[in-house]
Every structure is written in structure tokens, then in C-alpha cells.
Scaffold this active site. Structure first.
Site, PDB file in Angstrom:
ATOM      1  CG  ASP A  16      -2.015   1.013   1.167  1.00 33.60           C
ATOM      2  OD1 ASP A  16      -2.075   1.751   0.165  1.00 33.60           O
ATOM      3  OD2 ASP A  16      -2.806   1.092   2.118  1.00 33.60           O
ATOM      4  CD  GLU A 113      -5.515  -0.743  -1.931  1.00 32.98           C
ATOM      5  OE1 GLU A 113      -5.299  -1.538  -1.002  1.00 32.98           O
ATOM      6  OE2 GLU A 113      -6.472   0.051  -1.959  1.00 32.98           O
TER       7      GLU A 113
END
Length: 417
Positions: A16, A113
Site C-alpha cells: 500500500d 495498492e
């Protein structure tokens, strides 16, 4: 090294990127490093909303979706940059290319992500060593910080990556679920939004642990099949594979725009709907998709939002067909009050080669004849812009509402060529 990996289970990473848009801007302009930075709409327009911000800005209380005026009040020295989506797209593509150098089993989830299945990557090091290498390489090569979760499934990996930001690496095992996840408020669980958390509170579910032990019948009555799924997640159960092809499985593609001022000018508003329809049409054609349903979103000046959809007799992909469906919805559902935002979405998408369409001889011949022309038009627009082919007289810059609006597109096809 293989002993560091489970014999039967999987090892999943969730990568992320931290404050991705802001981080990309800092990578392009290092003078922004260490300063409170926000990415937002035009500061001169009312629709200035914080898209993301640096951690220095967050220290002042600046948050995503906060109105720009409020953010500046909290942080007078806030530096504001307008979104540069092409720049973010390039950075995203570079990021995923780097992830694929570790394993081919990479599933993009959004522009910033994605998941990696490194179960068979034991020759490259332990899971923590691989995560460290990814994080350090992203920072060194792209100047982009990230947080990484390591877990036996996608849900736990996602929860783990959220636990330490920025630049964190967190391991979350199945046996950690009762001690680490269960005490957390249910609203902090991935997959549980604010409305779902409110619903769960009505049956006295306040924590993830409460959800894990929840009554199956109650959960199904309250949330349908999603209630059962969320309970499984709360118990650390998630059998979804990391699917490299999942990002191309589009359910819908849409665009919306906030007007620079509330408007009741129907001609102008239909012009906005037309442009949104053209944008959506171009995007679904690039995907070789067809839409079975068109949705129109209307947001009034008082923030009341109406969303209506129209089921289509045959699947479509052409701009004017999308516009006609959206226009029908507009005529039927607009109450005459001033409009703040409009959105058009193509829903129930299917791949062209899988779509079944009932055509009589005449409509078939007509569509077959115009297919090469439509492809040529799309090619010209892709190379020279949407204005290369227009009908009628082009409005002066100060009279053309298009010059005052910016579409929003955060769908996964943002990652594709």
C-alpha cells in the site's frame, strides 16, 4: 529458506503506497519534502476537496475529503497541488512493474495498492526479507514510500498493511487474530464502512471480535450474504486467490463532475451529461466491453443525491446511446432544482465477444458498416484529443462550461494503456 514458508498455506503481501498522489508530487519536486502538502481540486473553485495529503499536513488535522477551505484554516501554510493523473498513472505502472520483478502473481487493487502471492518465492529470501527489499527498492528507485502487510490471506495482509504507516512492515498470522484484530472497533475492519458499522451497532456488534462471534441468522437478516462473508473475515478466513487478471474484471465504468456553480440551465446541464457519456463510451470501447445498464447521478445544491439507472434492451457501447439513456433518466428524475454534480456510469458490463444481441438484418448491416468509422474516430480522439471532431460552433472559452469542470476517474482501468 523453504522452512520459513508454510507447508500448505500461502504467503500474501499487500503493498500500500503511502499518500500516493502527494508522494508522487514530492518525487517530482523534492523541495516539497517535509512540507505540508495537499492534492486537491482548483483552489479557486468551490469543489476544492482534499484528495490526499502528506503526513506533515495530517499532523495539522488535514484529512482526505476535507473541504480545502477547512484544511487551509487548520494549516495556513498548506501547499496545494492540483491532481496530475497522468503523472500518477505513470508512477503506478512503474510501481507494478517493480512488484512483478518479484513474482508474476500480482493483483492490482487500485492505482496505489496491490497483492502479491510469494508462496513460491523462497529462493529470494524470507517473507520479511522480500517485503524489506520491495519497500527499499520502491523508495530508492521511485522515491515512493510504502507500507506492507504479510499474512496467509488477502484480508489479513490488507489489515496488516494499515497498521503501520508510513513505511511499516507488519506480519499478521491467523493465530494473532483474537489478540490483535478482535479488540479493534468493527468500523476499522476492511470491508466495513460507516453505514455497515452503524447497522452492526443495532445488534450490539461494536468490535471485530463481536462480529467474529456474531449470530449467523442476525447477520444474514441485517446484511444479506455479506454478513456471512464479513464474519468469516473477522475470524481470519479468506480463501480468495491473488488473481493477476482480476483488475480487468470491470463491473462498471463511470465519470462524474462537480460544476463550478449550481446550475438550472438545462441546455448546459445536458451538455455536461453528453460529455460525461462520451468519456464513458470511449473508455468501455477501449476495454471491448458493452453496457447493459446506464446510471445517472444527480446531486443538488443542498447535497441531496439521486441515483437512477435504466436497464437496456440491448447492450451498448456508443457515446450517443449512453447519452440517450442518461438523458431519459434526466428528463424523468430532475426536479428543476439547482444542480451541483452530475455523473454517468455504464453498469453491468460484459465483454463484447460474450454479449448476445438480437439484431434484425437491417440493424446488423447498419452497425457493421459504421464499425470501421467509429474505430477511426476513437483513434483520432485518442491521438489528438476529444475536440478533434465536434459538431456545431465551438463556444468561446469563457462561455464553455467544459473549461470549468474536471471529471473524476478512479476506476482500475486507470492502470491500463
Amino acid at each position: 529458506m523453504k522452512e520459513m514458508y508454510p507447508k500448505n498455506g500461502r504467503v500474501i503481501l499487500h503493498v500500500d503506497m503511502n499518500s500516493f498522489f502527494a508522494s508522487v508530487e514530492i518525487a517530482y519536486d523534492p523541495s516539497l519534502q517535509g512540507k505540508p502538502l495537499a492534492i486537491a481540486g482548483n483552489p479557486d473553485e468551490r469543489k476544492g476537496i482534499i484528495v490526499t495529503c502528506s503526513y506533515e499536513a495530517r499532523a495539522f488535522g488535514v484529512k482526505t475529503t476535507m473541504p480545502l477551505w477547512e484544511a487551509k484554516r487548520k494549516c495556513p501554510n498548506l501547499i496545494v497541488r492540483k491532481p496530475n493523473f497522468e503523472r500518477y498513472r505513470r508512477a503506478s505502472l512503474a510501481m507494478f512493474d517493480l512488484l512483478r520483478s518479484y513474482t508474476d502473481i500480482v493483483e492490482p487493487v487500485s492505482i496505489d495498492e496491490g497483492y502479491l502471492d510469494i508462496t513460491d518465492c523462497y529462493k529470494k529470501g524470507t517473507p520479511i526479507e522480500i517485503a524489506n527489499s520491495i519497500q527499499e527498492t520502491l523508495q530508492k528507485n521511485l522515491l515512493l514510500p510504502s507500507s506492507i502487510g504479510i499474512a496467509p490471506n488477502k484480508f489479513l495482509a490488507k489489515m496488516a498493511s494499515d497498521m503501520r504507516k508510513p513505511l511499516g512492515i507488519t506480519v499478521l498470522r491467523k493465530r494473532d487474530v483474537p489478540t490483535v484484530l478482535w479488540p479493534m472497533p468493527v468500523g476499522e475492519m476492511h470491508g466495513v464502512g460507516a453505514r455497515t458499522a452503524e447497522k452492526l451497532s443495532t445488534i450490539k456488534i461494536q468490535t471485530i471480535g463481536d462480529l467474529a462471534k456474531g449470530n449467523d441468522i442476525q447477520l444474514k437478516q441485517l446484511l444479506g450474504i455479506n454478513g456471512e462473508r464479513l464474519k468469516q473475515r473477522a475470524n481470519g478466513i479468506d480463501n480468495r486467490p491473488v488473481d493477476p487478471d482480476a483488475y480487468s474484471d470491470f463491473k462498471s465504468i463511470g465519470n462524474s463532475t462537480t460544476l463550478p456553480y449550481d446550475s438550472t440551465d438545462e441546455e448546459e446541464l445536458l451538455g455536461v451529461i453528453k460529455r460525461l457519456s462520451n468519456s464513458v463510451g470511449g473508455r468501455i470501447r477501449r476495454k471491448d466491453m458493452l453496457s447493459n445498464n446506464v446510471q445517472l447521478m444527480i446531486r443538488y445544491g443542498d447535497r441531496k443525491t439521486v441515483t437512477r439507472s435504466r436497464k437496456l434492451e440491448n447492450p451498448i457501447d456508443q457515446d450517443n446511446e449512453i447519452f440517450l439513456a442518461a438523458k431519459h433518466l434526466w428528463k424523468k428524475h430532475w426536479n428543476g432544482e439547482p444542480i451541483r454534480l452530475l455523473g454517468v456510469t455504464a453498469q453491468e458490463l460484459v465483454e463484447k465477444h460474450e454479449a448476445y444481441k438480437q439484431l434484425d438484418l437491417f440493424s446488423y448491416e447498419k452497425e457493421a458498416k459504421r464499425e470501421p468509422l467509429l474505430k477511426a474516430i476513437d483513434k483520432l480522439k485518442g491521438k489528438y484529443g476529444n475536440e478533434i471532431l465536434t459538431k456545431g460552433i465551438k463556444l468561446p472559452k469563457d462561455k464553455n462550461p467544459r473549461n470549468n469542470e474536471h471529471g473524476t476517474s478512479f476506476e482500475k482501468d486507470f492502470l491500463s494503456d
